[in-house]
Enzyme design. Structure first.
Site, PDB file in Angstrom:
ATOM      1  CG  ASP A 127      -4.887   0.140   1.234  1.00  0.00           C
ATOM      2  OD1 ASP A 127      -5.205  -0.024   2.417  1.00  0.00           O
ATOM      3  OD2 ASP A 127      -3.774   0.549   0.866  1.00  0.00           O
ATOM      4  CG  ASP A 130      -4.835   2.256   6.632  1.00  0.00           C
ATOM      5  OD1 ASP A 130      -3.794   2.438   5.987  1.00  0.00           O
ATOM      6  OD2 ASP A 130      -5.307   3.099   7.422  1.00  0.00           O
ATOM      7  CD  GLU A 132      -0.082   0.597   7.639  1.00  0.00           C
ATOM      8  OE1 GLU A 132       0.788   1.459   7.530  1.00  0.00           O
ATOM      9  OE2 GLU A 132      -1.261   0.872   7.935  1.00  0.00           O
ATOM     10  CG  HIS A 140       1.442   4.541   0.610  1.00  0.00           C
ATOM     11  ND1 HIS A 140       1.454   3.212   0.986  1.00  0.00           N
ATOM     12  CD2 HIS A 140       0.539   5.139   1.410  1.00  0.00           C
ATOM     13  CE1 HIS A 140       0.595   3.029   1.957  1.00  0.00           C
ATOM     14  NE2 HIS A 140       0.023   4.175   2.231  1.00  0.00           N
ATOM     15  CG  ASP A 141       2.551   5.357   4.629  1.00  0.00           C
ATOM     16  OD1 ASP A 141       1.930   6.273   4.071  1.00  0.00           O
ATOM     17  OD2 ASP A 141       2.000   4.340   5.098  1.00  0.00           O
TER      18      ASP A 141
HETATM   19  C1  GLC Z   1      -1.594   3.892   6.980  1.00  0.00           C
HETATM   20  C2  GLC Z   1      -1.371   4.288   5.542  1.00  0.00           C
HETATM   21  C3  GLC Z   1      -1.106   5.759   5.481  1.00  0.00           C
HETATM   22  C4  GLC Z   1      -2.312   6.486   6.022  1.00  0.00           C
HETATM   23  C5  GLC Z   1      -2.677   5.997   7.424  1.00  0.00           C
HETATM   24  C6  GLC Z   1      -4.046   6.459   7.846  1.00  0.00           C
HETATM   25  O1  GLC Z   1      -0.447   4.024   7.734  1.00  0.00           O
HETATM   26  O2  GLC Z   1      -0.335   3.538   4.978  1.00  0.00           O
HETATM   27  O3  GLC Z   1      -0.793   6.196   4.180  1.00  0.00           O
HETATM   28  O4  GLC Z   1      -2.050   7.864   6.052  1.00  0.00           O
HETATM   29  O5  GLC Z   1      -2.661   4.595   7.526  1.00  0.00           O
HETATM   30  O6  GLC Z   1      -5.031   5.771   7.162  1.00  0.00           O
END
Ligand code: GLC
Ligand code: CA
Length: 565
Positions: A104, A208, A275, A341-342
């Site tokens: 990641d 990310d 993402e 995880h979100d």
């Molecule tokens: C992304 C991740 C999340 C994180 C955010 C900031 O959305 O999935 O878990 O808090 O980015 O890095």
């Protein structure tokens, strides 16, 4: 069915991905926090499960204020997770089991504890000042933020630093200052970091919030919109349309540059998964141009979050499938993701109904595109509603002031979770008091989710009718069936014999496979499905849905049928 998986499809197009949240997978040293040696001890499980790629949420050094998404050193491993040699072993041991490894990468921002930011904020003339985005404030004495830009989580994304009397920009939480990629030094350094892990054998990156890399240089205000709550399209929320802060033209150019960095590596090809919460049109643009032969020159894959909250019904999935096919035809590849995880765990959105979870898995693992499975999804781990007051999730901590009764009222319908801890509880390995995540008598970093006594690897492994066995069966079938991992997809018209079902064909060369999904609470009888149908998979183990050329489906049953070998 020919068991051969030999074809020209690149590995990453036909793979299945399993996301590990390292903090929650397996603790090996008794501190209640998951770690790399713990993960290594469970690689055999993953290999047996049949997933082909593992994506690890960030394991780099970090104050862990956002559990690794706040990096303080991109070239070292967080000590609570292990050492560099543990990490090298993890990569090697995964490869030994013929699994690919995706890390990641958080390019957009660092932790405020990163030495670069500490240096940057130390003075206006610091050599690293321009590594972040600093601006003067507005109004009397600059005590108002430079413009109206909001962070993705709401509130101004500008944060005042009185030491140098300027504001820094952060797309996410205040302790995650954005890097300034307009500074060539920053870009070079981050590309070197990308190479650093590729040199160690990492097979790709999940990127990310990659659509947040660049903002408008002239700081034009974002326009107002009526939308308050974020949707899967993050670019509008909190009454703001983020036209100047998300999906900037320079970001599209940037991902192509990044692609050329990972393309320096071959054998195997290394991949980028973005993402990006955005519309399908915007997502499509991140794949780049497809003119250069059969390859794209942008991201290999992006998450299509449109599936996250999809209702489990015929019309919704017919719509999603045809849209994904329309926007991401070959050589593009869609993705299928239902949990991460979100997000609230998918099974909880399905009313904790195992039949529906199996049906959902059948769809996810038989469609065209790369499926992403979130740890614990395969055993039916439930979302655990945890109190905001004791939240570890830094976003949830911002809502601490909301009385829990109001939270329950707001989130009662089951589709909303204000606390990301809810989906990050320890992996459930067995029925012992800490579910085998850590030794008994210890305090795991988050409490266990209810139901772990039955929803765990140990008890499901031996039960041929468990959700885990269903996943294993589907993953094996997908791996061994070219039509499923490499074939084209054709939606079939609704059959005249009943409502609430969906069927599609997957075709590769001569091979034809048909998938039937009954989304309804009523049984379904279909005559004449084909000449010599062969049952390849069923979510129900105790009945045979096929008699001659007739198909009988129980409520929420899914089946896969071989039509031509
Ligand atoms: C992304 C991740 C999340 C994180 C955010 C900031 O959305 O999935 O878990 O808090 O980015 O890095
Ligand atoms: Ca540990």
């Amino acid at each position: 069915m020919p068991a051969s998986t030999h074809n020209d499809t690149p590995w990453w197009k036909k793979t299945t991905v399993y996301q590990i949240y390292p903090r929650s997978f397996k603790d090996s040293n008794g501190d209640g926090i998951g770690d790399l040696p713990g993960i290594i001890s469970k690689l055999d499980y993953l290999q047996e499960l049949g997933v082909e790629t593992i994506w690890f949420s960030p394991i780099f050094s970090s104050p862990q204020a956002d559990h690794g998404y706040d990096v303080s050193d991109f070239r070292s491993i967080a000590p609570e997770y292990g050492t560099m040699s543990d990490c090298e072993k993890l990569i090697q041991e995964s490869h030994n089991r013929e699994m690919y490894v995706v890390f990641d990468m958080v390019l957009n921002h660092t932790s405020e504890q990163h030495p670069w930011f500490k240096e940057s904020r130390s003075s206006r003339s610091s050599s690293k000042r321009d590594w972040y985005i600093w601006r003067d404030g507005r109004k009397s004495g600059g005590k108002k933020p430079p413009n109206n830009w909001k962070a993705l989580i709401g509130g101004s994304g500008w944060h005042y630093d009185d030491h140098t009397d300027q504001w820094y920009w952060a797309q996410f939480l205040p302790f995650q200052p954005d890097l300034n990629f307009r500074n060539p030094e920053v870009k070079e350094e981050m590309f070197d970091i990308v190479r650093f892990w590729l040199d160690k054998g990492v097979d790709g990156y999940r990127l990310d919030i990659i659509n947040a890399i660049f903002e408008d240089e002239s700081l034009q205000n974002n326009p107002f919109t009526w939308r308050y709550f974020p949707s899967e399209d993050y670019s509008t929320s909190f009454f703001q349309n983020r036209i100047y802060t998300m999906n900037h033209p320079d970001t599209f150019a940037f991902v192509k540059e990044l692609r050329s960095v990972v393309d320096e590596y071959t054998d195997p090809e290394r991949i980028l998964v973005g993402e990006i919460a955005a519309s399908l049109e915007v997502l499509r643009r991140y794949y780049g141009d497809t003119t250069a032969g059969k390859k794209t020159n942008g991201l290999h894959l992006t998450f299509l979050f449109q599936s996250l909250n999809a209702k489990l019904d015929e019309n919704t999935f017919r719509g999603l499938l045809s849209n994904f096919e329309q926007y991401f035809p070959e050589p593009l590849t869609p993705t299928w993701v239902f949990s991460n995880h979100d997000q609230m765990r998918r099974i909880t959105k399905l009313g904790n109904d195992i039949r529906k979870a199996k049906l959902n898995a059948t769809l996810q693992l038989t469609v065209r595109g790369v499926p992403f499975i979130y740890y614990g999804e395969e055993i039916g781990m439930l979302n655990h509603r945890l109190p905001l007051k004791t939240a570890q999730d830094p976003i949830a901590q911002r809502y601490k002031w909301i009385p829990q009764t109001l939270v329950n009222l707001l989130t009662g319908s089951g589709s909303l979770s204000l606390n990301r801890d809810d989906c990050r509880t320890p992996m459930q390995w067995d029925s012992s008091s800490n579910a085998g995540f850590c030794s008994e008598g210890l305090d795991p970093w988050l409490p266990l989710s209810p139901g772990y006594e039955t929803a765990n690897v140990d008890s499901e492994e031996t039960n041929p009718d468990s959700l885990l066995s269903c996943y294993k069966g589907l993953l094996q079938l997908r791996r061994e069936t070219p039509a499923l991992h490499s074939g084209s997809l054709f939606l079939l018209l609704p059959s005249p014999f009943g409502r609430g079902h969906l069927s599609f064909q997957r075709i590769y060369d001569e091979q034809v496979v048909q998938v039937w999904l009954n989304f309804s609470s009523k049984p379904l009888q279909i005559s004449e499905i084909s000449e010599n149908p062969r049952l390849l998979f069923s979510t129900l183990k105790n009945t045979n849905p096929l008699t001659a050329s007739q198909l009988h489906l129980e409520p929420y049953q899914g089946v896969v049928i071989g039509i031509r070998p």
